[in-house]
Design an enzyme around this catalytic site. Structure first.
Site, short mmCIF file in Angstrom:
data_model
loop_
_atom_site.label_atom_id
_atom_site.label_comp_id
_atom_site.label_asym_id
_atom_site.label_seq_id
_atom_site.Cartn_x
_atom_site.Cartn_y
_atom_site.Cartn_z
CE LYS A 205 -1.35 3.94 -30.09
NZ LYS A 205 -0.30 3.62 -31.03
CB CYS A 259 1.78 -0.40 -28.06
SG CYS A 259 3.17 0.68 -28.34
N1 SAJ Z 1 1.83 -11.19 -31.82
C1 SAJ Z 1 1.32 -12.48 -31.78
N2 SAJ Z 1 0.61 -12.95 -32.85
C2 SAJ Z 1 0.38 -12.18 -33.95
C3 SAJ Z 1 0.89 -10.86 -34.00
C4 SAJ Z 1 1.62 -10.38 -32.91
O1 SAJ Z 1 1.49 -13.22 -30.79
O2 SAJ Z 1 -0.26 -12.68 -34.89
C5 SAJ Z 1 2.58 -10.65 -30.67
C6 SAJ Z 1 4.00 -10.23 -30.99
O3 SAJ Z 1 4.90 -11.30 -30.91
C7 SAJ Z 1 4.25 -9.17 -29.93
C8 SAJ Z 1 2.88 -8.52 -29.75
O4 SAJ Z 1 1.95 -9.45 -30.25
O5 SAJ Z 1 4.64 -9.75 -28.69
C9 SAJ Z 1 2.71 -7.18 -30.42
O6 SAJ Z 1 3.34 -7.13 -31.69
P1 SAJ Z 1 2.80 -6.34 -32.97
O7 SAJ Z 1 3.76 -6.53 -34.08
O8 SAJ Z 1 1.40 -6.72 -33.24
O9 SAJ Z 1 2.72 -4.81 -32.52
P2 SAJ Z 1 3.74 -3.71 -31.93
O10 SAJ Z 1 3.47 -3.60 -30.46
O11 SAJ Z 1 5.13 -3.94 -32.36
O12 SAJ Z 1 3.22 -2.36 -32.66
C10 SAJ Z 1 1.89 -1.99 -32.52
C11 SAJ Z 1 1.29 -1.61 -33.85
N3 SAJ Z 1 -0.17 -1.68 -33.76
C12 SAJ Z 1 -0.90 -2.45 -34.58
O13 SAJ Z 1 -0.43 -3.19 -35.40
C13 SAJ Z 1 -2.38 -2.33 -34.39
C14 SAJ Z 1 1.70 -0.23 -34.28
O14 SAJ Z 1 1.00 0.20 -35.41
C15 SAJ Z 1 1.45 0.75 -33.14
O15 SAJ Z 1 1.91 2.03 -33.48
C16 SAJ Z 1 2.22 0.31 -31.93
O16 SAJ Z 1 1.74 -0.98 -31.56
C17 SAJ Z 1 1.98 1.32 -30.86
O17 SAJ Z 1 2.85 2.15 -30.62
O18 SAJ Z 1 0.89 1.36 -30.30
#
Ligand code: SAJ
Length: 427
Positions: A205, A259
């Site tokens: 995780k 997360c």
């Molecule tokens: N972000 C960027 N650039 C990107 C992708 C995301 O700047 O290319 C930023 C987003 O704007 C945000 C942050 O990163 O601020 C995180 O966003 P996210 O969509 O990547 O992830 P979360 O936090 O919404 O959800 C994640 C997921 N993990 C992964 O994709 C590896 C989800 O599967 C997990 O269950 C969740 O975290 C968790 O609970 O850990």
């Protein structure tokens, strides 16, 4: 094994959907939360968090007669702990809630019970922290009761579908515990169920979210380099991603949510000397709001007294979650440097950042502003009409921290557009 009764501790973004899904699949479920407000809201048929489809699911669970909400656990065949694991000021995991939830089930543990931890936790938490607490019951973990760890992997906004469809890793403190975990989750999980040991499952995780954080840090560093070199990072990423084995993520104002911006620290905590890259990636992403505010300050010739509309406060697009949001950090820093900021968050209209004014509508946020900054690429904000925005504002300066606005449309409406990472295009 077949389970008939289940007790879920912690009714947040994971616990509530999980408890409700088990109930609609025929288990007798008791959902427990120590927060009386949460218990009251749920008992009144309402929900305290926003997630598409969740209200309907919870109502279906109540209608089935299989879900009850209590403020303390009851004897049950299985227990799932889905409580928060926040981070302390020293960037270490705060296991207070895990410990308290574990202690609360000790009097109800019986021979043959299964206990599963779902909270994101540092490696070895199940073995070193959870097992000793549960063994205060006089029963031996792995021998008298089963003990397992399974990480949730759902994406906010798609939780209900992903809960069922995603592959699920289940780690037991021994093989029999992993198999007991599989028997429980097989009730509703349609994705593959993969068995391992508890510590590997915890580590997996943390690896997943650290992989993402580190890759976003790389994209953010590419954006910083591009601005220095007069390159447009968005064009460069498009071109690099044509390579069959390259997939650069999107730069932005930083990384938020509860997360990805937190979990990598649990690995650093476990072995600081073995994780310099992970730590550095965290620092890059945490430094991104300040870097972006520096860029805005330069373009505006100083921030003191400048009127700026800040559009979007959530941690990412199309969610109402404000936790650890880099957008809020940008607003704080603009305020701290003397700007007069009016914020607008279409997904959470009442949201307020100290020192900034909260607008109810987009027009109100823009009225008389010298500049606006797009901080979150919500659907409603991506599709703003440039000509209408121009009519509301005093100035014609736009900042796009997400690379989400059409450069052609905004330039045609008379705007000077600064896109994060687009060195050449901003010149
Ligand atoms: N972000 C960027 N650039 C990107 C992708 C995301 O700047 O290319 C930023 C987003 O704007 C945000 C942050 O990163 O601020 C995180 O966003 P996210 O969509 O990547 O992830 P979360 O936090 O919404 O959800 C994640 C997921 N993990 C992964 O994709 C590896 C989800 O599967 C997990 O269950 C969740 O975290 C968790 O609970 O850990």
């Amino acid at each position: 094994m077949e389970f008939h009764s289940l007790c879920v501790l912690g009714l947040g973004y994971i616990g509530l959907p999980t408890a409700s899904t088990f109930a609609t699949h025929g288990l007798r479920v008791v959902g427990v939360d120590v927060n009386q407000r949460v218990v009251d809201v749920l008992r009144n048929g309402e929900i305290h968090i926003q997630e598409p489809g969740l209200r309907t699911l919870v109502q279906a669970a109540f209608r089935s007669g299989h879900l009850r909400i209590l403020d303390a656990p009851e004897p049950s065949e299985a227990f799932i702990l889905a409580v928060p694991t926040p981070i302390t000021a020293q960037q270490t995991a705060d296991l207070t809630y895990v410990r308290a939830a574990a202690s609360s089930i000790v009097p109800h543990l019986r021979r043959g019970c299964l206990v599963v931890l779902e909270s994101t936790s540092p490696p070895r938490t199940t073995v070193d922290v959870l097992a000793p607490i549960l063994e205060e019951s006089g029963l031996r973990a792995g021998e008298d009761f089963y003990l397992a760890y399974t990480p949730e992997r759902v994406l906010p906004g798609q939780i209900l579908r992903e809960l069922i469809d995603n592959a699920r890793v289940i780690g037991g403190i021994n093989r029999a515990s992993a198999e007991a975990g599989r028997d429980l989750y097989a009730v509703f999980v349609k994705g593959e169920i993969l068995l391992t040991d508890a510590t590997t499952a915890e580590f997996v995780k943390l690896m997943e979210n650290t992989y993402r954080d580190t890759n976003i840090a790389l994209a953010n560093e590419f954006a910083r380099l591009s601005e220095r070199l007069g390159i447009d990072v968005w064009e460069a990423i498009d071109l690099a991603n044509r390579h069959p084995r390259v997939s650069v993520l999107r730069p932005g104002p930083g990384v938020g949510g509860h997360c990805i911006s937190v979990d990598p620290w649990f690995l650093v905590e476990a072995a600081p000397e073995a994780s310099p890259l992970i730590r550095q990636a965290r620092m890059v992403n945490d430094g991104q709001p300040a870097w972006w505010v520096d860029r805005m300050q330069q373009a505006l010739g100083g921030l003191q007294g400048k009127t700026i509309a800040a559009l979007g406060l959530a941690y990412k697009q199309d969610v109402d979650d404000l936790r650890e949001s880099p957008a809020i950090e940008v607003v704080r820093q603009l305020v701290a440097r003397g700007a007069r900021v009016r914020t607008y968050e279409p997904m959470a209209r009442g949201a307020k950042v100290e020192g900034a004014e909260a607008a109810e509508t987009l027009e109100e946020a823009l009225a008389g502003a010298e500049a606006f900054v797009l901080l979150v690429d919500h659907r409603e904000l991506r599709s703003m009409d440039a000509a209408a925005v121009a009519r509301s504002m005093k100035g014609r300066l736009a900042f796009d921290a997400r690379g989400a606005l059409s450069r052609r449309a905004w330039k045609a409406a008379g705007f000077r557009l600064h896109v994060l990472g687009a060195g050449e295009a901003n010149a």
